[in-house]
Design a protein around this motif. Sequence first.
Motif, mmCIF file in Angstrom:
data_model
loop_
_atom_site.group_PDB
_atom_site.id
_atom_site.type_symbol
_atom_site.label_atom_id
_atom_site.label_comp_id
_atom_site.label_asym_id
_atom_site.label_seq_id
_atom_site.Cartn_x
_atom_site.Cartn_y
_atom_site.Cartn_z
ATOM 1 N N CYS A 1 0.867 -1.173 0.000
ATOM 2 C CA CYS A 1 0.000 0.000 0.000
ATOM 3 C C CYS A 1 0.904 1.222 0.000
ATOM 4 O O CYS A 1 2.109 1.124 0.250
ATOM 5 C CB CYS A 1 -0.951 0.006 1.201
ATOM 6 S SG CYS A 1 -0.126 0.120 2.794
ATOM 7 N N ALA A 2 0.351 2.389 -0.294
ATOM 8 C CA ALA A 2 1.161 3.600 -0.393
ATOM 9 C C ALA A 2 1.855 3.920 0.924
ATOM 10 O O ALA A 2 3.008 4.370 0.934
ATOM 11 C CB ALA A 2 0.281 4.774 -0.834
ATOM 12 N N ASP A 3 1.181 3.703 2.023
ATOM 13 C CA ASP A 3 1.767 3.944 3.346
ATOM 14 C C ASP A 3 3.027 3.102 3.523
ATOM 15 O O ASP A 3 4.108 3.591 3.857
ATOM 16 C CB ASP A 3 0.722 3.611 4.411
ATOM 17 C CG ASP A 3 1.218 3.863 5.824
ATOM 18 O OD1 ASP A 3 2.125 4.697 6.000
ATOM 19 O OD2 ASP A 3 0.693 3.226 6.759
ATOM 20 N N ARG A 4 2.919 1.807 3.265
ATOM 21 C CA ARG A 4 4.015 0.858 3.473
ATOM 22 C C ARG A 4 5.180 1.128 2.515
ATOM 23 O O ARG A 4 6.346 1.066 2.899
ATOM 24 C CB ARG A 4 3.463 -0.546 3.261
ATOM 25 C CG ARG A 4 4.029 -1.631 4.137
ATOM 26 C CD ARG A 4 3.071 -2.817 4.177
ATOM 27 N NE ARG A 4 1.988 -2.574 5.114
ATOM 28 C CZ ARG A 4 0.708 -2.821 4.885
ATOM 29 N NH1 ARG A 4 0.328 -3.353 3.746
ATOM 30 N NH2 ARG A 4 -0.190 -2.552 5.809
ATOM 31 N N VAL A 5 4.845 1.404 1.261
ATOM 32 C CA VAL A 5 5.883 1.654 0.271
ATOM 33 C C VAL A 5 6.645 2.928 0.610
ATOM 34 O O VAL A 5 7.882 2.973 0.564
ATOM 35 C CB VAL A 5 5.277 1.750 -1.147
ATOM 36 C CG1 VAL A 5 6.313 2.278 -2.147
ATOM 37 C CG2 VAL A 5 4.747 0.389 -1.595
ATOM 38 N N ASP A 6 5.925 3.989 0.981
ATOM 39 C CA ASP A 6 6.606 5.262 1.210
ATOM 40 C C ASP A 6 7.547 5.204 2.403
ATOM 41 O O ASP A 6 8.687 5.667 2.307
ATOM 42 C CB ASP A 6 5.611 6.405 1.408
ATOM 43 C CG ASP A 6 6.350 7.725 1.591
ATOM 44 O OD1 ASP A 6 6.752 8.307 0.559
ATOM 45 O OD2 ASP A 6 6.561 8.147 2.733
ATOM 46 N N TYR A 7 7.099 4.655 3.538
ATOM 47 C CA TYR A 7 8.028 4.703 4.682
ATOM 48 C C TYR A 7 9.247 3.826 4.446
ATOM 49 O O TYR A 7 10.340 4.125 4.948
ATOM 50 C CB TYR A 7 7.335 4.410 6.013
ATOM 51 C CG TYR A 7 6.818 3.023 6.300
ATOM 52 C CD1 TYR A 7 7.663 1.922 6.402
ATOM 53 C CD2 TYR A 7 5.464 2.819 6.550
ATOM 54 C CE1 TYR A 7 7.178 0.656 6.716
ATOM 55 C CE2 TYR A 7 4.971 1.557 6.861
ATOM 56 C CZ TYR A 7 5.836 0.486 6.950
ATOM 57 O OH TYR A 7 5.356 -0.771 7.267
ATOM 58 N N THR A 8 9.091 2.764 3.665
ATOM 59 C CA THR A 8 10.248 1.929 3.346
ATOM 60 C C THR A 8 11.244 2.697 2.479
ATOM 61 O O THR A 8 12.437 2.786 2.807
ATOM 62 C CB THR A 8 9.805 0.645 2.627
ATOM 63 O OG1 THR A 8 8.891 -0.078 3.453
ATOM 64 C CG2 THR A 8 11.005 -0.241 2.312
ATOM 65 N N LEU A 9 10.771 3.255 1.372
ATOM 66 C CA LEU A 9 11.662 3.972 0.469
ATOM 67 C C LEU A 9 12.258 5.214 1.128
ATOM 68 O O LEU A 9 13.455 5.496 0.988
ATOM 69 C CB LEU A 9 10.910 4.385 -0.798
ATOM 70 C CG LEU A 9 10.339 3.266 -1.675
ATOM 71 C CD1 LEU A 9 9.662 3.866 -2.903
ATOM 72 C CD2 LEU A 9 11.428 2.281 -2.094
#
Length: 325
Positions: A141-149
Amino acid sequence: MIVDEIYGEFELEPVLQDLIHSSPVQRLKGIHQGGASYLVNRAWNVTRFEHSVGVMLLIRRLKGSVEEQIAGLLHDVSHTAFSHVIDFVLDKESEDFHEEIFEETLVNSEIPSLLESYGYSIEQVIKGNYPLLEQPLPLLCADRVDYTLRDLYRYGYITRDEVDSFVSSLCVVNDVICIEGMKQAEWFVKSYYKEVQDFFMDPLNVYGYDRLIQLLREALYLQVITKEDFLLQDEEVLAKVRTSESPELLKRYLEITSTVVLQENDKDYDIHLKGKPRLIDPTVIVKGQPYVSSEISNAINEMNTRAEHRARKGSYIKVKQKTRL
C-alpha cells in the motif's frame, strides 16, 4: 509546486495546498517517524510530515483520486509524539493507538471546515474506502511503500536509481498496488526487511526505544506529563521532562542521550523488545499475470521465513558501557 526527494515535483490542487499548511499537518514536522531513533542518532530524522506528503504524492503518481490523496495526506495526523513508542508506553500490543484517536483528532480540528470550503467532507476521510492508501499485510500500500523507500533512501541503504526504478515498476490491478517483474519484487522485499528489521531492530534503536518508554511511563506516573500531552510534538514533551524537578526523570533522559556500547546477546541481556510481525508478500506481475510473489520466488519465501522467525524472537541487547555526551 511541491518538491519531494522521492517522487519529484508536483502541482497540487488548492485543497491539498491548504491542507498541507493546516495546523494538524504542520504539527507532524515535529513528530519523528522512528520514535526514539532521532534521540540516539540525529541522522535518523524522517518526520511524519515528510511521510504523509509522500504518501499523498505516491497515490497521485498511481492515479488515485483527489479524495484518496487527501486521505493519504491526513492518515497520520493523530500520531502521537514519538510515534509508535507511545503504543509501548500504553501497552497497546496492536500498536494502533493513533488509529483509536484518529476520528476524534480530525473532528476536533480545523480540517472539517477546510474540507467543506472545497466541497469535501470529513466523513469521506474517516469512512471512505481507500485501497491505494491502506491494505492489510502482506500486501503493498502507499503507506508501506513510502516509509520503506523514504527511510532507506534518507539513511543511505538504497540509491536514487534503485528508488526510481522501483517506483516506475509499480502499477495498480484491481485496486491493489502491484510490482511489474520479479527482480523488482525481490528487491523491494529485501529492502522492506532492511527497514522493519535491520533498522527498527538495530541495537541502538532498540536501546532508544526501551529507555524512552521507561522515561515516558515514569513521567506519566509522576504527572509531569499527561496522556493528552502526547498530542504535542516530540520536543514539547521532552521539554516538560527537562524542566521537571525530578532527578529520576533527568537521569533517564540523560541515559537516552548518552553514548553507549551495545551487544546483541540472547543469553545475557538487559533489554528484550518485540514488535508485531510485519511480513510482506506483494503481488507481482509476470508476463501480464498477477501472482503472490512468494509462490513463485524461493528467495522471497525464504526471506519471509527468516523475517517471521526474527520478529517472533525479538531483539536481545546487552548494555556494555555508557558515557555522557
